[in-house]
Design a protein around this motif. Structure first.
Motif, PDB file in Angstrom:
ATOM      1  N   GLN A  87       1.005  -1.244  -0.109  1.00  0.00           N
ATOM      2  CA  GLN A  87      -0.113   0.000  -0.109  1.00  0.00           C
ATOM      3  C   GLN A  87       0.920   1.239   0.008  1.00  0.00           C
ATOM      4  N   VAL A  88       0.334   2.390  -0.444  1.00  0.00           N
ATOM      5  CA  VAL A  88       1.055   3.678  -0.471  1.00  0.00           C
ATOM      6  C   VAL A  88       0.907   4.269   0.978  1.00  0.00           C
ATOM      7  N   GLN A  89       1.814   4.637   1.462  1.00  0.00           N
ATOM      8  CA  GLN A  89       2.049   5.300   2.664  1.00  0.00           C
ATOM      9  C   GLN A  89       2.680   6.703   2.577  1.00  0.00           C
ATOM     10  N   LEU A  90       2.122   7.699   3.281  1.00  0.00           N
ATOM     11  CA  LEU A  90       2.651   9.140   3.289  1.00  0.00           C
ATOM     12  C   LEU A  90       3.220   9.403   4.535  1.00  0.00           C
ATOM     13  N   VAL A  91       4.473   9.933   4.825  1.00  0.00           N
ATOM     14  CA  VAL A  91       5.081  10.278   6.174  1.00  0.00           C
ATOM     15  C   VAL A  91       5.262  11.544   6.218  1.00  0.00           C
ATOM     16  N   GLU A  92       4.687  12.448   7.203  1.00  0.00           N
ATOM     17  CA  GLU A  92       5.028  13.705   7.260  1.00  0.00           C
ATOM     18  C   GLU A  92       5.922  14.043   8.284  1.00  0.00           C
ATOM     19  N   SER A  93       6.509  15.095   8.137  1.00  0.00           N
ATOM     20  CA  SER A  93       7.679  15.553   9.146  1.00  0.00           C
ATOM     21  C   SER A  93       7.846  17.118   9.063  1.00  0.00           C
ATOM     22  N   GLY A  94       8.469  17.450  10.194  1.00  0.00           N
ATOM     23  CA  GLY A  94       8.735  19.180  10.146  1.00  0.00           C
ATOM     24  C   GLY A  94       8.067  20.101  10.995  1.00  0.00           C
ATOM     25  N   GLY A  95       6.902  19.330  11.701  1.00  0.00           N
ATOM     26  CA  GLY A  95       6.322  20.348  12.613  1.00  0.00           C
ATOM     27  C   GLY A  95       6.864  20.354  14.018  1.00  0.00           C
ATOM     28  N   GLY A  96       6.144  21.391  14.633  1.00  0.00           N
ATOM     29  CA  GLY A  96       6.859  21.658  15.908  1.00  0.00           C
ATOM     30  C   GLY A  96       6.337  23.012  16.531  1.00  0.00           C
ATOM     31  N   LEU A  97       7.182  23.681  17.623  1.00  0.00           N
ATOM     32  CA  LEU A  97       6.793  24.954  18.363  1.00  0.00           C
ATOM     33  C   LEU A  97       7.648  25.947  17.562  1.00  0.00           C
ATOM     34  N   VAL A  98       7.009  27.079  17.463  1.00  0.00           N
ATOM     35  CA  VAL A  98       7.824  28.286  16.778  1.00  0.00           C
ATOM     36  C   VAL A  98       7.187  29.376  17.437  1.00  0.00           C
ATOM     37  N   GLN A  99       8.022  30.600  17.464  1.00  0.00           N
ATOM     38  CA  GLN A  99       7.324  31.830  18.006  1.00  0.00           C
ATOM     39  C   GLN A  99       6.782  32.499  16.648  1.00  0.00           C
ATOM     40  N   ALA A 100       5.844  33.469  17.021  1.00  0.00           N
ATOM     41  CA  ALA A 100       5.295  34.126  15.911  1.00  0.00           C
ATOM     42  C   ALA A 100       6.155  34.951  15.254  1.00  0.00           C
ATOM     43  N   GLY A 101       6.018  34.945  13.815  1.00  0.00           N
ATOM     44  CA  GLY A 101       7.200  35.606  12.952  1.00  0.00           C
ATOM     45  C   GLY A 101       8.235  34.628  12.558  1.00  0.00           C
ATOM     46  N   GLY A 102       8.123  33.281  13.058  1.00  0.00           N
ATOM     47  CA  GLY A 102       9.123  32.280  12.632  1.00  0.00           C
ATOM     48  C   GLY A 102       8.821  31.483  11.415  1.00  0.00           C
ATOM     49  N   SER A 103       9.571  30.583  11.216  1.00  0.00           N
ATOM     50  CA  SER A 103       9.140  29.710  10.177  1.00  0.00           C
ATOM     51  C   SER A 103       9.321  28.099  10.351  1.00  0.00           C
ATOM     52  N   LEU A 104       8.602  27.253   9.576  1.00  0.00           N
ATOM     53  CA  LEU A 104       8.770  26.173   9.592  1.00  0.00           C
ATOM     54  C   LEU A 104       8.609  25.461   8.149  1.00  0.00           C
ATOM     55  N   ARG A 105       9.116  24.491   7.932  1.00  0.00           N
ATOM     56  CA  ARG A 105       9.114  23.796   6.710  1.00  0.00           C
ATOM     57  C   ARG A 105       8.535  22.215   6.718  1.00  0.00           C
ATOM     58  N   LEU A 106       7.398  21.906   6.302  1.00  0.00           N
ATOM     59  CA  LEU A 106       6.743  20.656   6.532  1.00  0.00           C
ATOM     60  C   LEU A 106       7.182  19.642   5.124  1.00  0.00           C
ATOM     61  N   SER A 107       7.328  18.458   5.398  1.00  0.00           N
ATOM     62  CA  SER A 107       7.275  17.564   4.160  1.00  0.00           C
ATOM     63  C   SER A 107       6.457  16.370   4.292  1.00  0.00           C
ATOM     64  N   CYS A 108       6.204  15.663   3.207  1.00  0.00           N
ATOM     65  CA  CYS A 108       5.306  14.638   3.074  1.00  0.00           C
ATOM     66  C   CYS A 108       5.704  13.790   1.954  1.00  0.00           C
ATOM     67  N   ALA A 109       6.270  12.614   2.269  1.00  0.00           N
ATOM     68  CA  ALA A 109       6.940  11.855   1.346  1.00  0.00           C
ATOM     69  C   ALA A 109       6.107  10.540   1.197  1.00  0.00           C
ATOM     70  N   ALA A 110       5.764  10.243   0.048  1.00  0.00           N
ATOM     71  CA  ALA A 110       5.119   8.979  -0.300  1.00  0.00           C
ATOM     72  C   ALA A 110       5.803   7.724  -0.611  1.00  0.00           C
ATOM     73  N   SER A 111       5.452   6.649  -0.043  1.00  0.00           N
ATOM     74  CA  SER A 111       6.186   5.343  -0.452  1.00  0.00           C
ATOM     75  C   SER A 111       5.319   4.274  -1.150  1.00  0.00           C
ATOM     76  N   GLY A 112       5.983   3.439  -1.845  1.00  0.00           N
ATOM     77  CA  GLY A 112       4.991   2.267  -2.306  1.00  0.00           C
ATOM     78  C   GLY A 112       5.429   2.056  -3.657  1.00  0.00           C
ATOM     79  N   ARG A 113       4.576   1.135  -4.503  1.00  0.00           N
ATOM     80  CA  ARG A 113       4.671   0.947  -5.904  1.00  0.00           C
ATOM     81  C   ARG A 113       3.946   1.938  -6.528  1.00  0.00           C
ATOM     82  N   ILE A 114       4.698   3.128  -6.661  1.00  0.00           N
ATOM     83  CA  ILE A 114       3.842   4.343  -6.886  1.00  0.00           C
ATOM     84  C   ILE A 114       4.270   4.548  -8.676  1.00  0.00           C
TER      85      ILE A 114
END
Length: 121
Positions: A1-28
């Motif tokens: 089956q296809v799976q999606l795995v997210e990463s990159g969340g967290g705690l940040v102060q207002a005005g800050g930045s974050l980058r989220l990623s989402c990678a799919a795996s399987g027989r795509i």
């Protein structure tokens, strides 16, 4: 089956930045649209941004000019660069990808497990 795995969340102060990623795996075989959604406590899940296979993007008005969605087709990955974060951006962020795979004859939309983003004031 296809799976999606997210990463990159967290705690940040207002005005800050974050980058989220989402990678799919399987027989795509290929991936059509990709997107990011979010759900704050007590609220419905809402669209944040989407990107087509051709690279066309769409954003919620609340994030335009601050968030950027992008994709790396070679890595089956979608990204969300979030700048100038505000406390109202606090939510669980979910990715989805519409995937054509060797498991099914038609494309199927899959969802990631969600990643918490918390913006403190």
């Amino acid at each position: 089956q296809v799976q999606l795995v997210e990463s990159g969340g967290g705690l940040v102060q207002a005005g800050g930045s974050l980058r989220l990623s989402c990678a799919a795996s399987g027989r795509i075989i290929s991936i059509n649209d990709m997107g990011w959604y979010r759900q704050a406590p007590g609220k419905q899940r809402e669209l944040v941004a989407t990107i087509t296979s051709g690279g066309s993007t769409n954003y919620a008005d609340s994030v335009k000019g601050r968030f950027t969605i992008s994709r790396d087709n070679a890595k089956n990955t979608v990204y969300l660069q979030m700048n100038s974060l505000k406390p109202e951006d606090t939510a669980v962020y979910y990715c989805n990808q519409n995937v054509r795979s060797k498991y099914f004859s038609a494309p199927v939309t899959y969802w990631g497990q969600g990643t918490q983003v918390t913006v403190s004031s």
